[in-house]
Design a protein around this motif. Structure first.
Motif, short mmCIF file in Angstrom:
data_model
loop_
_atom_site.label_atom_id
_atom_site.label_comp_id
_atom_site.label_asym_id
_atom_site.label_seq_id
_atom_site.Cartn_x
_atom_site.Cartn_y
_atom_site.Cartn_z
N VAL A 9 41.45 40.11 81.06
CA VAL A 9 40.01 41.84 81.02
C VAL A 9 41.22 43.05 81.53
O VAL A 9 42.07 42.90 81.84
N LEU A 22 49.65 44.51 92.41
CA LEU A 22 49.69 44.53 90.41
C LEU A 22 50.44 44.39 89.38
O LEU A 22 50.60 45.73 89.62
N VAL A 79 52.01 47.44 89.45
CA VAL A 79 51.11 49.16 89.57
C VAL A 79 52.07 49.17 91.27
O VAL A 79 51.48 48.79 91.99
N GLU A 80 52.76 50.36 91.50
CA GLU A 80 52.73 50.40 92.62
C GLU A 80 51.54 51.06 93.78
O GLU A 80 51.06 50.62 94.82
N LEU A 89 44.77 23.95 97.11
CA LEU A 89 43.77 25.40 96.87
C LEU A 89 44.31 26.53 98.39
O LEU A 89 44.37 27.72 97.76
N LEU A 90 44.53 25.62 99.35
CA LEU A 90 44.91 26.48 100.54
C LEU A 90 46.47 27.20 100.45
O LEU A 90 46.05 28.39 100.21
N MET A 147 42.10 46.39 82.67
CA MET A 147 41.96 47.10 83.97
C MET A 147 40.59 47.69 84.72
O MET A 147 40.31 48.54 83.73
N ALA A 183 43.63 38.41 84.94
CA ALA A 183 42.81 37.65 83.93
C ALA A 183 42.44 37.65 82.46
O ALA A 183 41.41 36.76 82.13
N ALA A 238 43.41 19.92 98.02
CA ALA A 238 42.65 21.29 99.32
C ALA A 238 43.68 21.67 99.99
O ALA A 238 44.00 23.23 99.72
N CYS A 239 44.66 21.16 100.34
CA CYS A 239 45.88 22.12 100.89
C CYS A 239 46.57 22.25 99.81
O CYS A 239 46.79 23.63 100.68
N ALA A 270 41.91 13.97 97.43
CA ALA A 270 41.06 15.13 97.50
C ALA A 270 41.62 16.36 98.53
O ALA A 270 41.96 17.52 98.91
N ARG A 271 42.44 15.57 99.62
CA ARG A 271 42.72 16.18 101.11
C ARG A 271 43.26 16.95 100.43
O ARG A 271 44.57 18.37 100.79
N LEU A 300 45.46 30.20 97.53
CA LEU A 300 44.85 31.38 98.43
C LEU A 300 45.76 32.15 98.96
O LEU A 300 46.14 33.43 98.82
#
Lengths: 226, 244
Positions: free
Chosen positions: B91, B24, B57-58, B9-10, B93, B89, B6-7, B2-3, B13
């Motif tokens: 969808v 984008l 996209v600039e 995930l960080l 823009m 994602a 979590a790492c 789990a640790r 992000l």
């Protein structure tokens, strides 16, 4: 709902404690069983726990503001032609229209009357300073490209502007209309060179009677989009 | 384990934040995307990107987006085509631009008005903050330029819009502030006066396009002088404003 709160808490804890501390594994409460179906209602076999992804508008760098400085020469009616320095900020509302604010200052010279009569000057040094501001809008009348030699093309526009503001000159503030035309050449995507012609029109009574004074200005400016 | 997750995930992000800062990346979903040499409808189309290809996209200027295609070619694409591309994602823009529907529901408004105050020319800049669709607080600063006197005023008031759903919205306003009148130097025996002022007015504001509105108003002012009689002035102004 229970799940969402738990996810929220988990994320917060992960962010706060980093990778070192995980207290929730012992304390996590059991999920409540779904309530029994009422009579006549179809029992829910599968309760989908899929959260709809929230799509946020993308952060894209918008460059609708333009700001810069200009230098040029200003002909103050009856008071010679002198250098003028100013600043300009504009907001581009669409590809056709923009709003702009300008502020500029110049030191006016002596009138022919003052030189020829040899008498006392009409204005003090501080009254001779010509300072103006104008708030208005512009229209990109002729957008296009300018070609330099065979290999270089720069985006450009010829625009017309109209603004209202005030001029401080000869010891008073005067309501001023500013009409102008200019050409903008983008040397980079974010950097533009402008050549502007403006007429600052106001009423003045320095020589006794009230008259409309036209003060023509030609300037060269460098602006950046941000 | 789990640790480790979590790492991960960080790190994910952090990577996502960096990726966003670089611009984008979107996928063309229309049959093709037209890239022009400049941000305007008159500029020639110099490159076409086909369906399924991706562009970076600039930046954006007014309704135009500067993009770089997979071959490194730069160009400007109109908002109408850009809104048909797909973000990672999957969808479309979402270009969150102000529109007719937002007019009336907006929170902030900044504008510029020019007109006549009691025979003097007046140039006014104002800012408004709406508490709800009907009621807004408004701060105005003005420069008065007359033949015999100059001056400034600063007022704070409230405006009420009875029908925020209309395209042309009438409004009522009341407020108070201070006015400073400075007679011109050519007149003898006058002094600079600073007095409290109160006003009531009516006006109209109308949606033009994007976040652009046109506005006109008429106000009656009472200047609370320390002389025997209060002074009454009328003012009309017209101008434009932005909402956001």
């Amino acid at each position: 709902m229970e799940n969402r709160i738990r996810i929220l808490l988990l994320s917060a804890v992960v962010l706060v404690t980093g990778c070192s501390y995980m207290p929730w594994r012992k304390d996590a409460p059991e999920a409540e069983p779904p309530p029994p179906p009422e009579a006549g209602e179809t029992p829910v076999v599968i309760d989908p726990q899929v959260e709809r992804r929230e799509v946020k508008p993308a952060k894209i760098d918008t460059e609708n503001w333009e700001a810069g400085l200009y230098v040029g020469s200003l002909s103050v009616e009856d008071f010679e032609v002198n250098p003028v320095y100013g600043a300009r900020i504009a907001y581009h509302v669409s590809e056709d229209f923009f709003a702009e604010a300008i502020v500029g200052t110049s030191d006016a010279g002596f009138s022919s009357f003052e030189r020829l009569s040899g008498g006392a000057p009409l204005l003090t040094d501080s009254e001779r300073q010509f300072t103006y501001y104008s708030l208005g809008f512009g229209w990109n009348a002729l957008p296009g490209e300018i070609f330099l030699g065979g290999k270089r093309a720069y985006n450009s526009a010829v625009y017309l502007t109209l603004g209202a503001g005030a001029t401080r000159f000869a010891g008073g503030d005067r309501f001023t209309l500013t009409a102008g035309a200019g050409a903008r050449i983008l040397v980079r995507d974010w950097l533009a060179v402008h050549l502007d012609m403006r007429d600052h029109i106001h009423e003045i009574d320095v020589f006794g009677a009230n008259k409309t004074s036209h003060n023509y200005e030609a300037s060269l400016s460098l602006t950046a989009f941000f | 384990m789990a640790r480790l997750a979590a790492c991960g995930l960080l790190i994910f992000l952090a990577a996502a934040a960096t990726a966003r800062a670089q611009g984008l990346e979107v996928t063309v979903a229309d049959p093709y995307l037209e890239m022009r040499t400049g941000p305007g409808r008159g500029y020639p189309v110099v490159n076409v990107v086909e369906r399924g290809e991706r562009v970076q996209v600039e930046k954006r200027r007014t309704d135009w987006f500067q993009v770089i295609d997979e071959n490194g070619r730069e160009g400007w694409v109109h908002k109408g085509q850009m809104s048909e591309t797909l973000v990672p994602a999957g969808v479309k823009m979402d270009i969150d631009d102000p529109s007719r529907e937002d007019f009336g529901a907006h929170r902030r408004e900044v504008g510029l008005l020019v007109g006549d105050y009691g025979g003097s020319n007046v140039v006014t800049a104002y800012g408004a903050y709406a508490f709800n669709e009907h009621l807004a607080a408004e701060l105005a600063v003005a420069h008065l330029l007359g033949n015999f006197s100059d001056g400034q005023y600063l007022t704070l008031g409230v405006t009420h819009v009875p029908r925020p759903d209309w395209r042309i919205q009438p409004f009522l306003s009341i407020g108070t502030g201070v006015i400073r009148i400075e007679p011109k130097g050519t007149l003898v025996g006058t002094e600079v006066r600073t007095d409290q002022v109160a006003y009531a007015g009516v006006g109209v504001r109308a949606y033009l396009a994007r976040r652009f509105i046109i506005r006109g108003e008429y106000k009656e002012y009472v200047v609370f002088t320390d002389r025997d009689e209060n002074e009454e002035d009328t003012e009309w102004k017209i101008g434009f404003a932005f909402f956001f």
